[in-house]
Scaffold this motif. Structure first.
Motif, PDB file in Angstrom:
ATOM      1  N   ALA A 103       1.167  -1.268   0.432  1.00  0.00           N
ATOM      2  CA  ALA A 103      -0.439   0.067  -0.009  1.00  0.00           C
ATOM      3  C   ALA A 103       0.901   1.511   0.288  1.00  0.00           C
ATOM      4  O   ALA A 103       1.705   1.103   0.919  1.00  0.00           O
ATOM      5  N   TYR A 104       0.540   2.036  -1.265  1.00  0.00           N
ATOM      6  CA  TYR A 104       0.987   3.060  -0.884  1.00  0.00           C
ATOM      7  C   TYR A 104       0.900   4.715  -1.184  1.00  0.00           C
ATOM      8  O   TYR A 104       0.839   4.220  -2.743  1.00  0.00           O
ATOM      9  N   SER A 105       0.009   5.360  -1.069  1.00  0.00           N
ATOM     10  CA  SER A 105      -0.657   6.253  -1.304  1.00  0.00           C
ATOM     11  C   SER A 105      -2.132   6.348  -1.978  1.00  0.00           C
ATOM     12  O   SER A 105      -1.743   6.511  -3.288  1.00  0.00           O
ATOM     13  N   PRO A 106      -3.112   5.110  -1.633  1.00  0.00           N
ATOM     14  CA  PRO A 106      -3.663   5.006  -2.905  1.00  0.00           C
ATOM     15  C   PRO A 106      -4.987   6.082  -3.183  1.00  0.00           C
ATOM     16  O   PRO A 106      -5.073   5.482  -4.284  1.00  0.00           O
ATOM     17  N   GLU A 107      -4.173   6.999  -2.428  1.00  0.00           N
ATOM     18  CA  GLU A 107      -5.339   7.612  -2.955  1.00  0.00           C
ATOM     19  C   GLU A 107      -4.857   8.314  -4.628  1.00  0.00           C
ATOM     20  O   GLU A 107      -5.077   9.383  -5.298  1.00  0.00           O
ATOM     21  N   ALA A 108      -3.267   8.598  -4.748  1.00  0.00           N
ATOM     22  CA  ALA A 108      -2.138   9.299  -5.955  1.00  0.00           C
ATOM     23  C   ALA A 108      -3.177   8.333  -7.185  1.00  0.00           C
ATOM     24  O   ALA A 108      -3.335   8.687  -7.619  1.00  0.00           O
ATOM     25  N   VAL A 109      -3.595   6.997  -7.809  1.00  0.00           N
ATOM     26  CA  VAL A 109      -4.001   6.577  -8.181  1.00  0.00           C
ATOM     27  C   VAL A 109      -5.075   6.316  -8.481  1.00  0.00           C
ATOM     28  O   VAL A 109      -5.692   6.384  -9.288  1.00  0.00           O
ATOM     29  N   ALA A 110      -6.197   6.326  -7.195  1.00  0.00           N
ATOM     30  CA  ALA A 110      -7.266   6.383  -7.156  1.00  0.00           C
ATOM     31  C   ALA A 110      -8.068   8.514  -7.998  1.00  0.00           C
ATOM     32  O   ALA A 110      -8.713   7.993  -8.334  1.00  0.00           O
ATOM     33  N   GLU A 111      -7.343   9.216  -7.506  1.00  0.00           N
ATOM     34  CA  GLU A 111      -7.339  10.421  -8.264  1.00  0.00           C
ATOM     35  C   GLU A 111      -6.616  10.378  -9.680  1.00  0.00           C
ATOM     36  O   GLU A 111      -7.363  10.594 -10.723  1.00  0.00           O
ATOM     37  N   PHE A 112      -6.074   9.828 -10.059  1.00  0.00           N
ATOM     38  CA  PHE A 112      -5.519   9.703 -11.462  1.00  0.00           C
ATOM     39  C   PHE A 112      -6.694   9.267 -11.693  1.00  0.00           C
ATOM     40  O   PHE A 112      -6.808   9.481 -13.433  1.00  0.00           O
ATOM     41  N   THR A 113      -7.291   8.161 -11.294  1.00  0.00           N
ATOM     42  CA  THR A 113      -8.250   8.180 -12.157  1.00  0.00           C
ATOM     43  C   THR A 113      -9.347   8.712 -12.614  1.00  0.00           C
ATOM     44  O   THR A 113      -9.922   8.728 -13.917  1.00  0.00           O
ATOM     45  N   LEU A 114      -9.493   9.248 -11.924  1.00  0.00           N
ATOM     46  CA  LEU A 114     -10.719  10.815 -11.804  1.00  0.00           C
ATOM     47  C   LEU A 114     -10.392  11.022 -13.082  1.00  0.00           C
ATOM     48  O   LEU A 114     -10.964  12.138 -13.657  1.00  0.00           O
ATOM     49  N   ALA A 115      -8.846  11.517 -12.888  1.00  0.00           N
ATOM     50  CA  ALA A 115      -8.474  12.661 -13.784  1.00  0.00           C
ATOM     51  C   ALA A 115      -8.892  11.624 -15.232  1.00  0.00           C
ATOM     52  O   ALA A 115      -9.141  13.104 -16.069  1.00  0.00           O
ATOM     53  N   LEU A 116      -8.574  10.995 -15.274  1.00  0.00           N
ATOM     54  CA  LEU A 116      -8.279  10.650 -16.932  1.00  0.00           C
ATOM     55  C   LEU A 116     -10.255  10.273 -17.160  1.00  0.00           C
ATOM     56  O   LEU A 116     -10.300  10.665 -18.628  1.00  0.00           O
ATOM     57  N   VAL A 117     -11.026   9.776 -16.371  1.00  0.00           N
ATOM     58  CA  VAL A 117     -12.318  10.122 -16.674  1.00  0.00           C
ATOM     59  C   VAL A 117     -12.677  11.550 -16.500  1.00  0.00           C
ATOM     60  O   VAL A 117     -13.623  11.457 -17.705  1.00  0.00           O
ATOM     61  N   LEU A 118     -12.183  12.630 -16.307  1.00  0.00           N
ATOM     62  CA  LEU A 118     -12.946  14.289 -16.064  1.00  0.00           C
ATOM     63  C   LEU A 118     -12.181  14.291 -17.797  1.00  0.00           C
ATOM     64  O   LEU A 118     -13.167  15.045 -18.371  1.00  0.00           O
ATOM     65  N   THR A 119     -10.912  14.176 -18.573  1.00  0.00           N
ATOM     66  CA  THR A 119      -9.927  14.327 -19.283  1.00  0.00           C
ATOM     67  C   THR A 119     -11.278  13.608 -20.356  1.00  0.00           C
ATOM     68  O   THR A 119     -11.033  14.578 -21.155  1.00  0.00           O
ATOM     69  N   LEU A 120     -11.279  12.056 -20.780  1.00  0.00           N
ATOM     70  CA  LEU A 120     -11.740  12.278 -21.480  1.00  0.00           C
ATOM     71  C   LEU A 120     -13.593  12.819 -21.203  1.00  0.00           C
ATOM     72  O   LEU A 120     -13.935  12.981 -22.458  1.00  0.00           O
ATOM     73  N   ASN A 121     -14.228  12.837 -20.642  1.00  0.00           N
ATOM     74  CA  ASN A 121     -15.053  13.168 -20.311  1.00  0.00           C
ATOM     75  C   ASN A 121     -15.450  14.363 -20.969  1.00  0.00           C
ATOM     76  O   ASN A 121     -16.906  14.608 -21.727  1.00  0.00           O
ATOM     77  N   ARG A 122     -14.493  15.565 -20.835  1.00  0.00           N
ATOM     78  CA  ARG A 122     -14.769  16.863 -20.475  1.00  0.00           C
ATOM     79  C   ARG A 122     -14.154  17.367 -21.610  1.00  0.00           C
ATOM     80  O   ARG A 122     -14.050  18.472 -22.538  1.00  0.00           O
ATOM     81  N   HIS A 123     -13.044  16.114 -23.104  1.00  0.00           N
ATOM     82  CA  HIS A 123     -12.273  16.557 -24.230  1.00  0.00           C
ATOM     83  C   HIS A 123     -11.246  17.808 -23.316  1.00  0.00           C
ATOM     84  O   HIS A 123     -10.967  18.951 -24.005  1.00  0.00           O
TER      85      HIS A 123
END
Length: 334
Positions: A103-123
């Motif tokens: 375990a190492y800062s699970p928020e790092a990957v989780a937040e990056f997942t959100l960044a990818l989703v928002l980037t694709l969704n809002r172009h």
């Protein structure tokens, strides 16, 4: 003891050296850094070393482990949570100590997942490029609200649970699939069988380990079950996806969008600069032709907090090996 650190990037040196400087008392350790990935062609760099420190794309199959053991290596320290690249049965036969960073800062990957989703969704990636060319037109940039969408999380470990908290906070309906779901997920979402999750989710995000049972978890059959136009996100391990089946789903417009931070054949590409080269991987190159595909180079973990935790835990694992004390992070044979 000398430790050979393979696949070492400047940031690996920085955080491992800083972590070691904070614990100068104790065993005499020398960290030797090599940019080369560990393989049968490079294992000899660890000659006279008692341990190797490796990353996600280093090769630790039976042949490499035997070669390392033959020249005196007794410990394998993984700077990552996954250990699918290690032949644990061979390591056990050779009597090797193998430990990971679970375990190492699970928020790092989780937040990056959100960044990818928002980037694709809002172009936003396309809008950025347009504006730099003086194009302020909005045609082709239409997105949708994330609020109210159904997000399916496959894998509810520390990262999946952190992602559940984030998407729940955005007002999403969260579905989760895991063979052993944590009790904390009950306040964030609803457990679902994988077929039901795939059929119902507007966004499917993968957060499970790569095991024989999860290899190509998302194949042609799984993609056919997904809601038409859904988004698929993978920030876990590339082998979870059958990439050719994903390309077919994109071509048929069954899959609405794809974001990947990992790729099944990434060991030949990621963590190095290939900008002046011709990339010979035709499957990877085909992915890059789709306007609704976002690819990043395995950077989901890449925050200062995560790298600091990885370095500290790696050195803790080394200390425990040297002292012969129990280590909760030891990988046991499957």
């Amino acid at each position: 003891m000398k430790v050979a650190v393979f696949s070492a990037q400047p940031y690996d040196r920085r955080f491992l050296d800083e972590a070691w400087a904070r614990r100068q008392a104790g065993a005499s350790i020398t960290l030797q850094y090599f940019t080369e990935a560990l393989s049968l062609a490079s294992y000899s760099l660890a000659r006279e070393c008692g341990a190797v420190c490796v990353f996600v794309n280093d090769v630790l199959d039976a042949e490499v482990l035997a070669a390392l053991a033959g020249q005196g290596v007794r410990a394998v320290l993984l700077r990552c949570a996954g250990y699918n690249n290690v032949d644990l049965a061979a390591a056990a036969r050779l009597g090797l100590f193998v430990a990971r960073v679970p375990a190492y800062s699970p928020e790092a990957v989780a937040e990056f997942t959100l960044a990818l989703v928002l980037t694709l969704n809002r172009h936003t990636h396309r809008a950025y490029a347009r504006v730099r060319e003086g194009n302020f037109a909005l045609d082709g940039l239409l997105g949708s609200n994330l609020h109210g969408k159904t997000v399916g999380l496959v894998g509810l470990g520390r990262i999946g649970l952190a992602a559940a908290r984030i998407f729940h906070g955005f007002g999403c309906r969260v579905l989760g699939h895991d063979p052993a779901p944590p009790a904390a997920f009950g306040a964030l979402g609803v457990q679902a069988a994988l077929p039901a999750l795939l059929a119902d989710a507007d966004i499917v995000s993968l957060h499970c380990p790569l095991l024989p049972s999860t290899h190509h978890l998302i194949d042609a059959a799984a993609l056919a079950r997904m809601k038409p136009g859904a988004m698929l996100v993978n920030t876990s391990r590339g082998g979870l996806l059958d990439t050719c089946a994903v390309i077919d789903a994109l071509k048929s417009r069954r899959l609405g969008a794809l974001a990947i931070d990992v790729y099944e054949q990434e060991s030949e590409l990621f963590f190095r600069d290939h900008s002046a080269e011709i990339i010979a991987d035709d499957v990877f190159q085909r992915l890059l032709t789709f306007p609704n595909v976002l690819v990043t180079g395995h950077q989901g973990f890449f925050t200062a907090e995560a790298l600091r935790e990885i370095a500290e835990t790696t050195l803790d694992n080394l200390d425990r090996y040297i002292q012969g004390s129990p280590c909760a992070n030891v990988c046991l044979p499957a």
